[in-house]
Design an enzyme around this catalytic site. Structure first.
Site, PDB file in Angstrom:
ATOM      1  N   ASN A  19       0.659  -1.143   0.059  1.00 58.16           N
ATOM      2  CA  ASN A  19      -0.008  -0.057  -0.084  1.00 58.16           C
ATOM      3  C   ASN A  19       0.840   1.082  -0.074  1.00 58.16           C
ATOM      4  OD1 ASN A  19      -2.587  -0.986  -0.226  1.00 58.16           O
ATOM      5  ND2 ASN A  19      -2.775  -1.508   1.881  1.00 58.16           N
ATOM      6  N   ILE A  74     -19.284   8.956  -7.834  1.00 61.86           N
ATOM      7  CA  ILE A  74     -18.844   7.508  -7.532  1.00 61.86           C
ATOM      8  C   ILE A  74     -19.169   7.358  -5.782  1.00 61.86           C
ATOM      9  CG2 ILE A  74     -16.706   6.327  -7.395  1.00 61.86           C
ATOM     10  CD1 ILE A  74     -17.618   6.860 -10.100  1.00 61.86           C
ATOM     11  N   HIS A 106     -17.044  -0.196  -8.818  1.00 62.67           N
ATOM     12  CA  HIS A 106     -16.385   0.977  -9.413  1.00 62.67           C
ATOM     13  C   HIS A 106     -14.797   0.674  -9.082  1.00 62.67           C
ATOM     14  CE1 HIS A 106     -14.356   4.854  -9.555  1.00 62.67           C
ATOM     15  NE2 HIS A 106     -13.672   4.663  -8.366  1.00 62.67           N
ATOM     16  N   CYS A 155     -10.742   1.904  -9.967  1.00 67.49           N
ATOM     17  CA  CYS A 155      -9.834   2.687 -10.438  1.00 67.49           C
ATOM     18  C   CYS A 155      -8.444   2.569  -9.911  1.00 67.49           C
ATOM     19  CB  CYS A 155     -10.243   4.188  -9.333  1.00 67.49           C
ATOM     20  SG  CYS A 155     -10.516   4.256  -7.696  1.00 67.49           S
ATOM     21  N   ASP A 195     -16.129 -10.832 -15.645  1.00 65.76           N
ATOM     22  CA  ASP A 195     -16.428 -11.587 -14.872  1.00 65.76           C
ATOM     23  C   ASP A 195     -17.060 -11.452 -13.498  1.00 65.76           C
ATOM     24  OD1 ASP A 195     -15.908 -13.581 -16.591  1.00 65.76           O
ATOM     25  OD2 ASP A 195     -13.900 -14.242 -15.751  1.00 65.76           O
ATOM     26  N   HIS A 209      -8.441  14.055  -9.648  1.00 62.94           N
ATOM     27  CA  HIS A 209      -7.142  14.258  -8.807  1.00 62.94           C
ATOM     28  C   HIS A 209      -6.826  15.508  -8.927  1.00 62.94           C
ATOM     29  CE1 HIS A 209      -7.507  10.007  -9.364  1.00 62.94           C
ATOM     30  NE2 HIS A 209      -7.144  10.103  -7.933  1.00 62.94           N
ATOM     31  N   CYS A 220     -13.839   9.280 -10.275  1.00 63.08           N
ATOM     32  CA  CYS A 220     -13.554   8.537  -8.858  1.00 63.08           C
ATOM     33  C   CYS A 220     -14.486   9.647  -7.786  1.00 63.08           C
ATOM     34  CB  CYS A 220     -12.044   8.365  -8.298  1.00 63.08           C
ATOM     35  SG  CYS A 220     -11.870   7.563  -6.836  1.00 63.08           S
TER      36      CYS A 220
HETATM   37  N1  GLN Z   1     -17.171   5.477  -3.044  1.00 59.66           N
HETATM   38  C1  GLN Z   1     -15.938   5.484  -2.755  1.00 59.66           C
HETATM   39  C2  GLN Z   1     -15.758   7.129  -2.812  1.00 59.66           C
HETATM   40  O1  GLN Z   1     -16.346   7.891  -3.706  1.00 59.66           O
HETATM   41  C3  GLN Z   1     -14.972   5.152  -3.634  1.00 59.66           C
HETATM   42  C4  GLN Z   1     -13.347   5.542  -3.601  1.00 59.66           C
HETATM   43  C5  GLN Z   1     -12.359   5.057  -4.252  1.00 59.66           C
HETATM   44  O2  GLN Z   1     -12.616   4.434  -5.395  1.00 59.66           O
HETATM   45  N2  GLN Z   1     -11.109   4.967  -3.862  1.00 59.66           N
HETATM   46  O3  GLN Z   1     -15.113   7.914  -2.265  1.00 59.66           O
HETATM   47 ZN    ZN Z   2     -12.224   5.351  -7.319  1.00 62.02          ZN
END
Ligand code: GLN
Ligand code: ZN
Length: 800
Positions: free
Chosen positions: A155, A472, A682, A684, A697, A735, A767
């Site tokens: 991480n 998101i 989602h 990313c 899948d 971002h 995101c």
């Molecule tokens: N649902 C989360 C958000 O919108 C998703 C965050 C992410 O993809 N890291 O913050």
């Molecule tokens: Zn994200």
């Protein structure tokens, strides 16, 4: 039963202390006959150590410096104190070789780029070195920062050095020499650590038409040669060159390159003894390649990929003259080492090397500093854990057992046995009901209905326009939200008051989305400190630490929860918030959950059962939550899996099995709902090329996916694997503070429509929006909705 290390066959392979250094990059061959052995073999060390400070002192200092609150002198003083304390702690605990130059104001790859003169031209006119450093790390008004990406499968995130056609490598050894000098003056048996040339180049990217950086290896070796000469002159007896890239499949030539590079560096007459550290997995054929070179020590991770690594060590006769730096103490997870088991691994290796030095599997920068502050953990759980400081003690104990026999550490072994037994027998580790339910569900299959039937049922229920707009999940985490959370935690406000404030936030976010005209709304996630921690705090089987911070990147630290037992859900976790949000609007509000793989990826996970089993337990809890949301009338539920790509094993051979269980866990979580309930996911943070089949899948009805920076390429990839469900390729990059225009987003949508019919295309950002300001979000989403309307109208005129 005592274990004794056989007499050292330490001899002429070890390079002498230098007799004057060679000129820059010179590669004078050592005259082995005349070698005098002066670099002492070491027996106990760690691969590297954390640097953010036991109380995140460096975070406060760097952020203060950036904000102009802290002077440079103060910043440097904080760094010097952290280094001094870390080194004296490590040496005081009994390590006979201590890594230095592992301190960093931001990132070790950025440090290496500075060391090697591999900086992009856009910073060459910044005169001050620290200004230049932070400009590349964080960007400023004139200069874009380096890209950031994940450090192998951890991480931690590193900055990706850019190699331009014009890049001319040139040594800048100031940092490493000054840290070495500091440590030597402090009487520390210092071993400078530097990223090795193969790993440096394989993790860099070629820009402006410069080909793959690894093609520049021959230019880089002389720079390392010069560095080794300077280090030797400055009194370094050892140097550690980190080559974790050797445990991956990113470069098929890596073993051959390792042989060539370390033959060259090993043949220098003026150099310290060389320790090449591999970690994060089995080095495979690179182990034999390294062993055939003159380097004196090779580090192997005996935790990740242990069986394969042990097997290859035994098969490499050339290790016999070297130090094997055996990483038996897990550097990236928090469990106490089973000392008896570790000795069972180490003792047979004694026949394979001249010396077996005990070490951590990788740098302990991936675990918190110390268990000492964790007085909130229950006694038993605490006895099962070892953080950075405790791991050092384990290393020292194991080294002592190798030297003096098991009896010499009988007390420690007994304590370790007792902890292991207490952990094995703890009822919290075995929830038979959870295990039986999972077995039942898996028996009857984790499939949803036919996609076409699902689509029809969802269309009939939701009545969404083509190109539906959504977000998101998170909305800006405003100062008011953070203040309320802090006040609740400190007892300043009651739970009712806190819930009231969060509901107000939700009401504001719903109203904003109504005004903007979005089609599918979210509640904004104000009540979540973090998308994993929020669930970990509510699920049985997880524990939270008080001070268990680890560096994620730069000054950013995270406090991963500890997943120690069988996971179960004791109460609904999100239903109240989501149904409240839904009560305020006629538009559908998405239920918002984090998926099992992401919850594992951002926690410290148990090591006593396969990850696949743990994933299924988390999945079962999510499944129950989804059913509760569905029963409460929620028609769309999103299960985020941004870390799906992150956990992908480094070796290709292991990837298939991982993807099988990762997909299985997602399906276990999401397959119980009716056809008319729409499941979103989602993804990313990564390039998805390698896992595109897996994304299909997952079989989510709608997949929102980061795409703004990769220009919708992902859609073609999804088509090529036959994916027929809906997709929301992000139309703008969250971002950046920049507000994207309607025109450019409409353009992206038109590009997407070339790959996807309007019925299957969703419109959303890349995101979550929690890091942005309310003004940025409002302006960006207003333009996004306008873009969707524009393209929707055109699509209606000319149906495909
Ligand atoms: N649902 C989360 C958000 O919108 C998703 C965050 C992410 O993809 N890291 O913050
Ligand atoms: Zn994200």
């Amino acid at each position: 039963m005592g274990v004794r290390l056989e007499a050292l066959r330490w001899g002429t392979r070890c390079t002498p202390r230098p007799v004057g250094r060679t000129s820059s990059g010179g590669e004078r061959l050592a005259d082995r006959e005349d070698d005098i052995v002066t670099a002492p073999p070491f027996t106990a060390t760690v691969a590297g150590s954390p640097r953010i400070g036991p109380k995140r002192e460096l975070k406060r200092a760097t952020e203060g410096y950036w904000a102009g609150r802290t002077s440079r002198a103060e910043l440097e003083a904080v760094g010097a104190t952290l280094r001094r304390d870390m080194w004296s702690g490590l040496a005081g605990a009994g390590l006979d070789s201590v890594p230095v130059n592992t301190f960093s104001y931001y990132d070790q790859m950025l440090d290496a780029a500075f060391l090697l003169g591999a900086l992009p031209q856009r910073v060459t006119n910044i005169g001050d070195e620290l200004d230049r450093y932070f400009a590349l790390a964080r960007g400023n008004d004139d200069v874009a920062p380096l890209e950031m990406t994940k450090w192998f499968d951890t991480n931690y995130h590193y900055l990706v050095p850019e190699i331009e056609p014009a890049t001319r490598f040139a040594l800048n050894p100031r940092k490493v020499l000054s840290e070495l000098g500091e440590a030597l003056r402090q009487g520390i048996p210092a071993r400078p650590v530097v990223i090795g040339p193969i790993t440096f180049l394989l993790l860099s990217k070629g820009v402006e038409g410069a080909g793959p950086p690894i093609g520049r290896l021959d230019e880089l070796v002389p720079v390392y040669s010069e560095l080794l000469g300077l280090l030797a002159d400055a009194g370094a007896q050892w140097v550690q060159l980190d080559e974790p890239a050797l445990v991956t499949d990113i470069c098929p030539d890596a073993p051959a390159l390792a042989g060539r590079v370390y033959d060259a560096l090993g043949s220098l007459s003026t150099r310290p003894a060389i320790h090449v550290a591999t970690y994060f997995g089995d080095p495979g054929p690179s182990l034999a390649a390294l062993a055939r070179t003159p380097v004196e020590a090779i580090g192997v991770d005996l935790v990740a990929g242990a069986d394969a690594a042990v097997a290859s060590i035994v098969e490499v006769p050339e290790l016999a003259g070297k130090i094997l730096v055996a990483g038996v103490v897990d550097g990236r997870n928090v469990w106490r080492t089973d000392l008896a088991a570790a000795l069972d691994t180490l003792v047979p290796l004694l026949n394979s090397a001249a010396t077996v030095a005990v070490s951590t599997s990788c740098s302990t920068m991936h675990v918190p500093y110390s268990l000492e502050p964790e007085t909130g953990l229950d006694e038993k759980l605490r006895s099962w854990l070892a953080f950075g400081q405790e791991k050092v003690t384990e290393v020292v104990t194991l080294a002592r057992a190798l030297r003096d026999g098991r009896d010499a550490v009988a007390g420690q072994i007994a304590a370790s046995d007792a902890a292991a037994a207490s952990r094995r027998e703890d009822p919290r580790l075995h929830n038979d009901r959870v295990r039986a339910r999972i077995a039942d569900i898996l028996d009857s299959g984790v499939h949803r209905g036919e996609p076409a039937r699902r689509r029809a049922a969802q269309d009939a229920r939701l009545h969404l326009p083509p190109l539906p707009t959504t977000t998101i999940g998170s909305y800006p985490q405003t100062p008011a939200i953070r203040k309320a959370r802090a006040a609740f935690r400190s007892g300043e406000i009651t739970e009712d008051e806190y819930v009231g404030r969060m509901k107000q936030e939700i009401a504001d976010v719903i109203e904003l989305q109504e005004q903007l005209g979005l089609d599918v709304l979210v509640h904004g996630e104000p009540e979540r400190n973090d998308m994993v921690q929020y669930f970990a705090e509510q699920l049985a089987g997880f524990a939270a630490t008080r001070n268990g911070w680890v560096q994620s990147y730069g000054s950013r630290c995270v406090r991963p929860p500890i997943l120690y037992g069988d996971v179960s859900r004791t109460h609904p976790m999100t239903v109240e918030w989501i149904t409240y949000a839904q009560s305020l609007t006629d538009k559908p509000v998405k239920g918002m959950l984090t998926g099992p793989v992401t919850i594992l990826a951002w926690s410290f996970v148990r090591d006593d059962q396969p990850l696949a089993e743990t994933a299924n337990q988390v999945a079962l809890a999510i499944r129950d939550e989804i059913l509760d949301l569905e029963a409460a009338g929620i028609s769309i539920i999103q299960v985020d899996e941004p870390a799906l790509r992150e956990l992908l094993p480094l070796r290709r051979a292991a990837q298939g099995e991982y993807l099988r269980w990762a997909i299985g866990a997602f399906r276990l979580a999401t397959s119980a709902v009716a056809d008319s309930t729409q499941i979103h996911t989602h993804l990313c943070y990564s390039e998805f090329g390698e896992v595109i089949g897996a994304i299909a899948d997952l079989d989510a009805d709608v997949t929102s996916i980061e795409a703004a920076r990769s220009h919708m390429e992902v859609l073609g990839d999804l088509n090529s694997v036959g994916f027929a469900n809906s997709v929301g390729p992000g139309v703008y990059d969250i971002h950046s503070p920049r507000v994207p225009g309607t025109g450019e987003m409409a353009e992206s949508l038109r590009a997407a429509l070339k790959a996807l019919p309007a019925q299957r295309l969703w419109v959303n950002p890349d995101c979550g929006l929690k890091t942005r300001s309310v003004d940025e979000v409002t302006a960006s989403l207003r333009n996004m909705v306008a873009a969707a309307h524009e393209v929707r109208a055109a699509a209606a005129r000319s149906p495909r």
